[in-house]
Scaffold this active site. Structure first.
Site, PDB file in Angstrom:
ATOM      1  N   SER A  39       7.109 -14.517   5.288  1.00 55.91           N
ATOM      2  CA  SER A  39       8.264 -14.376   4.399  1.00 55.91           C
ATOM      3  C   SER A  39       8.460 -15.510   3.399  1.00 55.91           C
ATOM      4  CB  SER A  39       9.541 -14.203   5.219  1.00 55.91           C
ATOM      5  OG  SER A  39       9.707 -15.266   6.136  1.00 55.91           O
ATOM      6  N   ASP A 245      19.892 -19.653   7.147  1.00 65.42           N
ATOM      7  CA  ASP A 245      19.267 -19.021   8.310  1.00 65.42           C
ATOM      8  C   ASP A 245      18.328 -19.974   9.050  1.00 65.42           C
ATOM      9  OD1 ASP A 245      17.080 -19.178   6.628  1.00 65.42           O
ATOM     10  OD2 ASP A 245      16.820 -17.027   6.410  1.00 65.42           O
ATOM     11  N   HIS A 248      14.197 -19.800   6.110  1.00 68.31           N
ATOM     12  CA  HIS A 248      13.677 -19.598   4.767  1.00 68.31           C
ATOM     13  C   HIS A 248      14.106 -20.722   3.832  1.00 68.31           C
ATOM     14  CE1 HIS A 248      13.768 -15.326   6.339  1.00 68.31           C
ATOM     15  NE2 HIS A 248      12.495 -15.599   6.147  1.00 68.31           N
TER      16      HIS A 248
END
Length: 302
Positions: A39, A245, A248
């Site tokens: 990601s 979070d 990221h």
């Protein structure tokens, strides 16, 4: 949820078809770069979770920094295997089932062009898929085959493969077994890519983790920093700002990372010396996250 998302991905992946590239001028793309991993390579910069009580409700804020703006000399290979002008989010039609935002790719390409305007048209080949373990990138698997086929399709346009940019490993911090096997699996992956693409001297620029999904980040980072293959350079993301979070990196961090990747790539073009890992100054980025936060983050991938 995972089986359903994988079904979408499998349906979405197309076999290379020469006709898909029929309208692309052979000389249009001169420099091809693979963007692969999970990601943080796909891009989550500016992605905001509005959900509560463990419910994921994500949107991208749409903010595109100047360093990530579109440029007619930067193209991307779409999911349909056609070259289009690149724009954020680069992985919007590749990393399916996820909300994509800013990644390092556009900042990288713009930085390379700014520092070497003579390099010509850049073609980015997005291949990253969020939440993936390195074992899922093994040779012969769906993700590996997808990356190789997309790259082969990109090369049909007549360009030169310049580098593989790789940012992955957060998922491998969740179990000690995966962390212990990471170095072996990573070296095997890089060797297989260079062999299957018939590019034994292709520069591989990997990113050492800034964050993790589990408690074994330092073991994975040690593996990444310990890769001693002659073609591999390592850009250390440790210390780059991480979002709410705790996994990221932020939009501005992605901009900086792209510039770091550009620095590493351009160094490969100006020296014939043995390539050694590059490390950056660290900052006070979060070094761990609680089991509660981990549970929230991992729930969409279970």
């Amino acid at each position: 949820m995972i089986p359903f998302l994988w079904l979408i991905l499998l349906t979405h992946i197309r076999w290379v078809n020469t006709a898909d590239l029929a309208n692309v001028p052979p000389s249009q793309v001169q420099n091809i770069f693979i963007l692969a991993g999970q990601s943080n390579m796909s891009g989550r910069g500016g992605v905001i979770n509005h959900g509560q009580n463990g419910i994921v409700n994500e949107t991208w804020d749409g903010v595109i920094p100047p360093e990530c703006q579109s440029n007619p000399n930067i193209l991307r290979l779409s999911a349909g295997l056609t070259w289009v002008e690149a724009q954020e989010p680069l992985h919007q039609d590749i990393d399916l089932g996820k909300v994509c935002g800013v990644g390092p790719g556009m900042s990288f390409a713009n930085s390379v062009l700014k520092r070497d305007p003579s390099i010509g048209v850049i073609g980015l080949v997005p291949c990253a898929i969020g939440g993936t373990n390195i074992s899922e990138w093994a040779r012969g698997g769906v993700l590996y085959n997808h990356m190789i086929r997309r790259t082969e399709a990109a090369l049909q346009g007549g360009g030169k493969l310049q580098a593989l940019l790789w940012y992955q490993g957060e998922s491998d911090t969740q179990t000690l077994e995966d962390a212990k096997l990471y170095k072996f699996r990573l070296k095997r992956l890089f060797k297989n890519v260079l062999r299957d693409l018939q590019s034994p001297t292709l520069p591989v620029i990997q990113v050492a983790l800034a964050s993790s999904l589990g408690p074994y980040r330092e073991q994975v980072r040690k593996a990444q920093l310990g890769i001693n293959l002659p073609n591999v350079r390592t850009v250390d993301a440790k210390g780059l700002p991480v979002g709410m979070d705790y996994v990221h990196i932020t939009t501005l961090a992605q901009v900086h990372l792209g510039q770091m990747l550009a620095d590493a790539f351009l160094q490969t073009q100006t020296t014939q010396a043995v390539l050694l890992p590059i490390q950056t100054v660290t900052s006070n980025a979060p070094k761990s996250c609680s089991n509660f936060v981990l549970d929230l983050l991992l729930s969409p991938f279970r």
